[in-house]
Write a protein that holds these residues in place. Structure first.
Motif, PDB file in Angstrom:
ATOM      1  N   PHE A 183       0.848  -1.191   0.000  1.00 26.25           N
ATOM      2  CA  PHE A 183       0.000   0.000   0.000  1.00 26.25           C
ATOM      3  C   PHE A 183       0.881   1.237   0.000  1.00 26.25           C
ATOM      4  CE2 PHE A 183      -2.647  -3.372   1.408  1.00 26.25           C
ATOM      5  CZ  PHE A 183      -3.953  -3.036   1.082  1.00 26.25           C
ATOM      6  N   MET A 184       0.679   2.098  -0.982  1.00 22.50           N
ATOM      7  CA  MET A 184       1.573   3.242  -1.157  1.00 22.50           C
ATOM      8  C   MET A 184       0.792   4.502  -1.501  1.00 22.50           C
ATOM      9  SD  MET A 184       4.735   3.373  -3.852  1.00 22.50           S
ATOM     10  CE  MET A 184       5.335   4.917  -4.527  1.00 22.50           C
ATOM     11  N   GLY A 185       1.002   5.560  -0.720  1.00 24.50           N
ATOM     12  CA  GLY A 185       0.412   6.855  -1.029  1.00 24.50           C
ATOM     13  C   GLY A 185       1.223   7.538  -2.117  1.00 24.50           C
ATOM     14  N   ILE A 186       0.538   8.013  -3.169  1.00 27.15           N
ATOM     15  CA  ILE A 186       1.294   8.559  -4.295  1.00 27.15           C
ATOM     16  C   ILE A 186       0.786   9.933  -4.761  1.00 27.15           C
ATOM     17  CG2 ILE A 186       2.383   6.479  -5.211  1.00 27.15           C
ATOM     18  CD1 ILE A 186      -0.830   7.652  -6.656  1.00 27.15           C
ATOM     19  N   GLY A 187       0.071  10.649  -3.892  1.00 27.39           N
ATOM     20  CA  GLY A 187      -0.288  12.036  -4.177  1.00 27.39           C
ATOM     21  C   GLY A 187      -0.962  12.235  -5.515  1.00 27.39           C
ATOM     22  N   GLY A 188      -0.399  13.134  -6.344  1.00 22.02           N
ATOM     23  CA  GLY A 188      -1.024  13.477  -7.622  1.00 22.02           C
ATOM     24  C   GLY A 188      -0.529  12.682  -8.812  1.00 22.02           C
ATOM     25  N   SER A 189       0.046  11.510  -8.562  1.00 18.84           N
ATOM     26  CA  SER A 189       0.649  10.728  -9.655  1.00 18.84           C
ATOM     27  C   SER A 189      -0.356  10.243 -10.691  1.00 18.84           C
ATOM     28  CB  SER A 189       1.417   9.527  -9.085  1.00 18.84           C
ATOM     29  OG  SER A 189       2.529   9.964  -8.333  1.00 18.84           O
TER      30      SER A 189
END
Length: 244
Positions: A183-189
């Protein structure tokens, strides 16, 4: 186990992109769970003001240096991190691995219109990965439904594009209910994958000026950029305190 570098109380992995990719691949093979935070000075400063968010970061398995400011901070405390690992680059590498190995991927976040543009491009560029599901980021009041969607997807990779601190809050709150997954947070990617926002050219990235390119594209971000000089000042204060 990776060594850590303390940046104002946030423990960053002492690692390269290739090393963290190898670790995550091994976790995927063993059906292990992992919570990845891609952190920049803005996130570090926010955590220093918000104890609850700092606790969430302490819950993460891996915090990587997504921001040249973090690399600068590590040099100030004389524990230089080996390299900047851009969250977008790490995500793209993981998508390539998913494509090679036929992994299941879930995409959560951004606007519905962004997903409508992004998903066909994912299918075209990564035809062998399995899109296990996707949902936009505006699901207030439907949290249980979204949680069930992700649970039923049994994804190997879950990319969460809700922006900080929401994406990390969502991962930390729900992680225990899932059997496996990175699980990875990737903002505006997702906006970059969809083509609605352009990433800085390689030349700018090589000069560590990606932040400036984003500021030119989104002038409204200028207030957020003011955190960097404050962060650098705090790092020098932190070093003096630790050397006493």
């Amino acid at each position: 186990m990776l060594n850590k570098v303390d940046i104002l109380g946030v423990e960053f992995d002492y690692t390269t992109q290739q090393e963290i990719l190898s670790i995550l691949q091994e976790k995927i093979k063993r059906n292990k769970k992992a919570f990845i935070v891609t952190a920049n000075p803005e996130i570090v400063m926010y955590a220093n003001k918000d104890p609850q968010y700092m606790h969430i970061l302490q819950f993460a398995n891996h915090i990587i240096a997504d921001g040249i400011g973090v690399i600068l901070g590590s040099k100030i405390v004389r524990k230089p991190l080996p390299e900047r690992i851009a969250g977008f680059d790490l995500m793209v590498e993981l998508l390539s691995i998913a494509n090679q190995e036929g992994l299941r991927v879930f995409f959560l976040g951004a606007k519905e219109q962004t997903l409508e543009q992004m998903i066909p491009k994912i299918k075209r560029d990564y035809p062998k990965l399995v899109i296990a599901g996707y949902h936009h980021g505006f699901f207030k009041g439907q949290e249980h439904k979204v949680n069930e969607m992700v649970k039923e997807a049994k994804a190997d990779l879950v990319f969460v594009a809700l922006g900080f601190p929401k994406q990390e809050e969502w991962i930390q709150k729900n992680l225990d209910s899932f059997e496996k997954g990175i699980f990875m947070g990737i903002g505006g990617s997702f906006d970059i994958l969809a083509g609605t926002m352009k990433r800085a050219p390689a030349f700018w990235r090589k000069l560590n000026l990606e932040w400036l390119h984003r500021l030119i594209q989104q002038p409204s971000r200028w207030k957020r950029m003011l955190v960097l000089p404050i962060f650098v000042k705090k790092m020098f204060q932190y070093r003096r305190k630790r050397l006493r």
